[in-house]
Design a protein around this motif. Structure first.
Motif, PDB file in Angstrom:
ATOM      1  N   LEU A   4     -71.411 -42.694  10.366  1.00 27.41           N
ATOM      2  CA  LEU A   4     -72.652 -42.518   9.621  1.00 27.41           C
ATOM      3  C   LEU A   4     -73.499 -41.496  10.362  1.00 27.41           C
ATOM      4  O   LEU A   4     -73.871 -41.703  11.512  1.00 27.41           O
ATOM      5  N   ASP A   5     -73.810 -40.400   9.709  1.00 28.08           N
ATOM      6  CA  ASP A   5     -74.588 -39.339  10.329  1.00 28.08           C
ATOM      7  C   ASP A   5     -76.018 -39.380   9.801  1.00 28.08           C
ATOM      8  O   ASP A   5     -76.246 -39.167   8.610  1.00 28.08           O
ATOM      9  N   VAL A   7     -78.105 -41.736   9.097  1.00 31.48           N
ATOM     10  CA  VAL A   7     -78.239 -42.627   7.940  1.00 31.48           C
ATOM     11  C   VAL A   7     -79.669 -43.134   7.758  1.00 31.48           C
ATOM     12  O   VAL A   7     -80.123 -43.336   6.636  1.00 31.48           O
ATOM     13  N   ARG A  16     -80.792 -48.946   3.466  1.00 30.23           N
ATOM     14  CA  ARG A  16     -80.306 -49.116   4.845  1.00 30.23           C
ATOM     15  C   ARG A  16     -79.865 -50.558   5.058  1.00 30.23           C
ATOM     16  O   ARG A  16     -78.832 -50.819   5.671  1.00 30.23           O
ATOM     17  N   ILE A  32     -72.603 -44.223  14.685  1.00 29.16           N
ATOM     18  CA  ILE A  32     -73.817 -43.741  14.047  1.00 29.16           C
ATOM     19  C   ILE A  32     -74.360 -42.611  14.908  1.00 29.16           C
ATOM     20  O   ILE A  32     -74.609 -42.795  16.094  1.00 29.16           O
ATOM     21  N   ASP A  34     -77.322 -39.600  15.492  1.00 36.17           N
ATOM     22  CA  ASP A  34     -78.718 -39.309  15.186  1.00 36.17           C
ATOM     23  C   ASP A  34     -79.239 -38.351  16.245  1.00 36.17           C
ATOM     24  O   ASP A  34     -78.690 -38.270  17.333  1.00 36.17           O
ATOM     25  N   TYR A  41     -81.515 -49.221  15.338  1.00 40.21           N
ATOM     26  CA  TYR A  41     -80.167 -49.318  15.889  1.00 40.21           C
ATOM     27  C   TYR A  41     -80.091 -50.306  17.044  1.00 40.21           C
ATOM     28  O   TYR A  41     -79.068 -50.910  17.279  1.00 40.21           O
TER      29      TYR A  41
END
Length: 75
Positions: A4-5, A7, A16, A32, A34, A41
């Motif tokens: 997931l980039d 997200v 979400r 993930i 970011d 997170y």
């Protein structure tokens, strides 16, 4: 495996929650990415956080421990 980039930036709070609830209900290995550390997170179960930065042209990987809480505490 799921990647997931960014997200959190792309989805509203409700969506979400849907995505993260789905991921918690299934046995996926999830990455993930970011550009900044996000509070959300840090509250995922079984979450391991790494910060990757560039130092003198080399990638540096640093483990950043996160407290363990259920996602339902945050969403």
């Amino acid at each position: 495996m799921v990647l997931l980039d960014d997200v959190v930036s792309e989805l509203d709070e409700r969506n979400r929650g849907v995505v993260f609830s789905f991921l918690q209900a299934h046995a996926f290995q999830v990455f993930i990415t970011d550009v900044e550390e996000r509070f959300l997170y840090r509250h995922l179960e079984a979450f391991t956080s790494f910060q990757v930065s560039q130092v003198n042209g080399q990638a540096e990987l640093r483990h950043t421990p996160a407290p363990q809480r259920a996602l339902s505490d945050v969403c």
